[in-house]
Scaffold this motif. Structure first.
Motif, PDB file in Angstrom:
ATOM      1  N   HIS A   6     -18.103  20.658   2.558  1.00  0.00           N
ATOM      2  CA  HIS A   6     -16.851  21.411   2.590  1.00  0.00           C
ATOM      3  C   HIS A   6     -17.122  22.871   2.948  1.00  0.00           C
ATOM      4  CE1 HIS A   6     -12.771  22.180   0.397  1.00  0.00           C
ATOM      5  NE2 HIS A   6     -12.769  22.602   1.624  1.00  0.00           N
ATOM      6  N   LEU A   7     -18.138  23.466   2.345  1.00  0.00           N
ATOM      7  CA  LEU A   7     -18.481  24.858   2.629  1.00  0.00           C
ATOM      8  C   LEU A   7     -18.898  25.027   4.094  1.00  0.00           C
ATOM      9  CD1 LEU A   7     -18.823  27.719   1.588  1.00  0.00           C
ATOM     10  CD2 LEU A   7     -21.106  27.089   0.778  1.00  0.00           C
ATOM     11  N   LEU A   8     -19.685  24.114   4.583  1.00  0.00           N
ATOM     12  CA  LEU A   8     -20.105  24.155   5.985  1.00  0.00           C
ATOM     13  C   LEU A   8     -18.880  24.062   6.892  1.00  0.00           C
ATOM     14  CD1 LEU A   8     -22.657  24.198   7.821  1.00  0.00           C
ATOM     15  CD2 LEU A   8     -22.471  21.715   7.876  1.00  0.00           C
ATOM     16  N   HIS A   9     -17.978  23.164   6.584  1.00  0.00           N
ATOM     17  CA  HIS A   9     -16.747  23.010   7.357  1.00  0.00           C
ATOM     18  C   HIS A   9     -15.936  24.303   7.372  1.00  0.00           C
ATOM     19  CE1 HIS A   9     -12.911  21.532   8.804  1.00  0.00           C
ATOM     20  NE2 HIS A   9     -12.375  22.103   7.745  1.00  0.00           N
ATOM     21  N   LEU A  10     -15.772  24.921   6.208  1.00  0.00           N
ATOM     22  CA  LEU A  10     -14.985  26.156   6.144  1.00  0.00           C
ATOM     23  C   LEU A  10     -15.595  27.265   6.991  1.00  0.00           C
ATOM     24  CD1 LEU A  10     -14.073  26.262   2.358  1.00  0.00           C
ATOM     25  CD2 LEU A  10     -12.498  25.944   4.270  1.00  0.00           C
ATOM     26  N   CYS A  11     -16.915  27.386   6.960  1.00  0.00           N
ATOM     27  CA  CYS A  11     -17.592  28.407   7.752  1.00  0.00           C
ATOM     28  C   CYS A  11     -17.391  28.168   9.247  1.00  0.00           C
ATOM     29  CB  CYS A  11     -19.082  28.437   7.432  1.00  0.00           C
ATOM     30  SG  CYS A  11     -19.466  28.968   5.767  1.00  0.00           S
ATOM     31  N   LEU A  12     -17.573  26.936   9.668  1.00  0.00           N
ATOM     32  CA  LEU A  12     -17.414  26.602  11.086  1.00  0.00           C
ATOM     33  C   LEU A  12     -15.947  26.693  11.513  1.00  0.00           C
ATOM     34  CD1 LEU A  12     -19.880  23.606  11.299  1.00  0.00           C
ATOM     35  CD2 LEU A  12     -20.225  25.927  12.179  1.00  0.00           C
ATOM     36  N   THR A  54     -26.352  27.715  12.932  1.00  0.00           N
ATOM     37  CA  THR A  54     -26.659  28.884  12.102  1.00  0.00           C
ATOM     38  C   THR A  54     -25.838  30.131  12.437  1.00  0.00           C
ATOM     39  OG1 THR A  54     -28.890  28.039  11.758  1.00  0.00           O
ATOM     40  CG2 THR A  54     -28.507  30.337  11.188  1.00  0.00           C
ATOM     41  N   PRO A  55     -25.745  30.553  13.693  1.00  0.00           N
ATOM     42  CA  PRO A  55     -24.966  31.769  13.967  1.00  0.00           C
ATOM     43  C   PRO A  55     -23.507  31.648  13.526  1.00  0.00           C
ATOM     44  CG  PRO A  55     -26.256  31.159  15.896  1.00  0.00           C
ATOM     45  CD  PRO A  55     -26.359  30.028  14.920  1.00  0.00           C
ATOM     46  N   LEU A  77     -26.499  34.271   2.667  1.00  0.00           N
ATOM     47  CA  LEU A  77     -26.465  35.073   3.896  1.00  0.00           C
ATOM     48  C   LEU A  77     -27.820  35.707   4.181  1.00  0.00           C
ATOM     49  CD1 LEU A  77     -22.984  36.762   3.510  1.00  0.00           C
ATOM     50  CD2 LEU A  77     -23.680  35.223   5.362  1.00  0.00           C
ATOM     51  N   GLU A  78     -28.477  36.184   3.147  1.00  0.00           N
ATOM     52  CA  GLU A  78     -29.808  36.773   3.327  1.00  0.00           C
ATOM     53  C   GLU A  78     -30.799  35.735   3.841  1.00  0.00           C
ATOM     54  OE1 GLU A  78     -30.629  38.449  -0.513  1.00  0.00           O
ATOM     55  OE2 GLU A  78     -29.256  40.129  -0.198  1.00  0.00           O
ATOM     56  N   THR A  79     -30.693  34.519   3.347  1.00  0.00           N
ATOM     57  CA  THR A  79     -31.574  33.440   3.813  1.00  0.00           C
ATOM     58  C   THR A  79     -31.281  33.088   5.264  1.00  0.00           C
ATOM     59  OG1 THR A  79     -31.734  32.538   1.581  1.00  0.00           O
ATOM     60  CG2 THR A  79     -32.276  31.049   3.394  1.00  0.00           C
ATOM     61  N   LEU A  80     -30.013  32.982   5.608  1.00  0.00           N
ATOM     62  CA  LEU A  80     -29.635  32.600   6.973  1.00  0.00           C
ATOM     63  C   LEU A  80     -29.890  33.697   8.001  1.00  0.00           C
ATOM     64  CD1 LEU A  80     -26.267  30.728   6.337  1.00  0.00           C
ATOM     65  CD2 LEU A  80     -28.456  29.733   7.033  1.00  0.00           C
ATOM     66  N   GLU A  81     -29.799  34.945   7.583  1.00  0.00           N
ATOM     67  CA  GLU A  81     -29.917  36.061   8.532  1.00  0.00           C
ATOM     68  C   GLU A  81     -31.184  35.989   9.359  1.00  0.00           C
ATOM     69  OE1 GLU A  81     -29.148  40.836   8.711  1.00  0.00           O
ATOM     70  OE2 GLU A  81     -29.753  39.956   6.802  1.00  0.00           O
ATOM     71  N   SER A  82     -32.299  35.647   8.747  1.00  0.00           N
ATOM     72  CA  SER A  82     -33.562  35.598   9.482  1.00  0.00           C
ATOM     73  C   SER A  82     -33.607  34.430  10.474  1.00  0.00           C
ATOM     74  CB  SER A  82     -34.743  35.479   8.504  1.00  0.00           C
ATOM     75  OG  SER A  82     -34.665  34.248   7.799  1.00  0.00           O
ATOM     76  N   ARG A  83     -32.681  33.492  10.343  1.00  0.00           N
ATOM     77  CA  ARG A  83     -32.650  32.317  11.218  1.00  0.00           C
ATOM     78  C   ARG A  83     -31.650  32.457  12.365  1.00  0.00           C
ATOM     79  NH1 ARG A  83     -32.751  28.126   6.133  1.00  0.00           N
ATOM     80  NH2 ARG A  83     -34.681  28.944   5.262  1.00  0.00           N
ATOM     81  N   VAL A  84     -30.902  33.572  12.386  1.00  0.00           N
ATOM     82  CA  VAL A  84     -29.930  33.794  13.447  1.00  0.00           C
ATOM     83  C   VAL A  84     -30.638  34.473  14.616  1.00  0.00           C
ATOM     84  CG1 VAL A  84     -27.800  34.996  14.072  1.00  0.00           C
ATOM     85  CG2 VAL A  84     -28.045  34.006  11.797  1.00  0.00           C
TER      86      VAL A  84
END
Length: 87
Positions: A6-12, A54-55, A77-84
């Motif tokens: 659900h969270l992934l869906h909301l972000c996308l 990811t972006p 967000l801090e975890t994902l930032e390095s992967r963008v």
């Protein structure tokens, strides 16, 4: 849907459907999902770390976090930032 899905869906959804201008209700839903003790952040980050996602997840999550800040979302967000790419 599992909370992570659900969270992934909301972000996308916020990134694609609303052109990076999420309505407040989307941010509220992200905030409420982040509060669920059963939300598996490792599982969510695994899904969100797919190179093509990811972006979009990062931006969608970030917009929601600006509206309703949350420490768990900030950590994600801090975890994902390095992967963008390009960040």
């Amino acid at each position: 849907l599992a909370p992570e899905d659900h969270l992934l869906h909301l972000c996308l959804h916020g990134s694609f459907q609303h052109g990076l201008r999420q309505p407040g209700i989307n941010a509220c839903d992200v905030y409420l999902l982040a509060q669920l003790p059963r939300l598996d952040w490792d599982r969510f980050l695994k899904y969100a770390s797919k190179p093509r996602l990811t972006p979009w997840v990062f931006v969608g999550l970030g917009i929601s976090h600006r509206v309703l800040p949350d420490s768990k979302v900030e950590s994600a967000l801090e975890t994902l930032e390095s992967r963008v790419p390009g960040r």
